[in-house]
Scaffold this motif. Structure first.
Motif, PDB file in Angstrom:
ATOM      1  N   ARG A  63       0.860  -1.188   0.000  1.00  0.00           N
ATOM      2  CA  ARG A  63       0.000   0.000   0.000  1.00  0.00           C
ATOM      3  C   ARG A  63       0.893   1.233   0.000  1.00  0.00           C
ATOM      4  O   ARG A  63       1.809   1.348   0.814  1.00  0.00           O
ATOM      5  N   ALA A  66       0.809   7.368  -2.880  1.00  0.00           N
ATOM      6  CA  ALA A  66       0.701   7.898  -4.241  1.00  0.00           C
ATOM      7  C   ALA A  66       1.484   6.970  -5.165  1.00  0.00           C
ATOM      8  O   ALA A  66       2.567   6.502  -4.813  1.00  0.00           O
ATOM      9  N   MET A  67       0.945   6.709  -6.358  1.00  0.00           N
ATOM     10  CA  MET A  67       1.563   5.724  -7.251  1.00  0.00           C
ATOM     11  C   MET A  67       2.894   6.198  -7.821  1.00  0.00           C
ATOM     12  O   MET A  67       3.893   5.488  -7.754  1.00  0.00           O
ATOM     13  N   CYS A  91      -9.188   1.050  -6.685  1.00  0.00           N
ATOM     14  CA  CYS A  91      -7.814   1.131  -6.176  1.00  0.00           C
ATOM     15  C   CYS A  91      -6.853   1.228  -7.353  1.00  0.00           C
ATOM     16  O   CYS A  91      -6.836   0.342  -8.214  1.00  0.00           O
ATOM     17  N   VAL A 108      -2.759   1.987  -4.413  1.00  0.00           N
ATOM     18  CA  VAL A 108      -3.208   3.204  -3.748  1.00  0.00           C
ATOM     19  C   VAL A 108      -4.685   3.000  -3.445  1.00  0.00           C
ATOM     20  O   VAL A 108      -5.502   2.880  -4.360  1.00  0.00           O
TER      21      VAL A 108
END
Length: 112
Positions: A63, A66-67, A91, A108
């Protein structure tokens, strides 16, 4: 958790950086990686003679808030993007492979 690998030292260096873990012991054929804060489970890397074949039946989901910054970071460490980023039922998800081809995901979670 145990992850089979061909080169436990190289994969330990990769996963220690990805997870922020420390290499805490080496007892061939294993190397143990531990969360320095003691919150998350230990990861054992087990060197095995046979190569990885097919898709992992179990994988790690990480998790992230931010990607993009995390995706750039893990790719810079040696990960390879297999799919994504894409919306996986709300997600934002990217499927990656570590340097030996073991799949893992960056996810995310939406706040809604």
């Amino acid at each position: 958790m145990v992850l089979d690998c061909a080169d436990r030292e190289a994969l330990a260096a990769f996963w220690a950086q990805v997870l922020g873990y420390r290499i805490t012991r080496e007892t061939p054929p294993y190397i143990a990686l531990t969360d320095p804060a003691g919150r998350d489970p230990e990861l054992l890397l087990q060197q095995v003679p046979e190569p990885k074949q097919g898709k992992n039946r179990m994988h790690v989901d990480l998790r992230v808030p931010a990607m993009e910054p995390e995706l750039s970071r893990v790719v810079g460490l040696g990960a390879r993007v297999l799919r994504g980023p894409f919306d996986d039922e709300g997600c934002l998800t990217t499927v990656l492979a570590d340097p030996e081809g073991n799949e893992f995901c960056l996810i995310v979670f939406s706040s809604t």
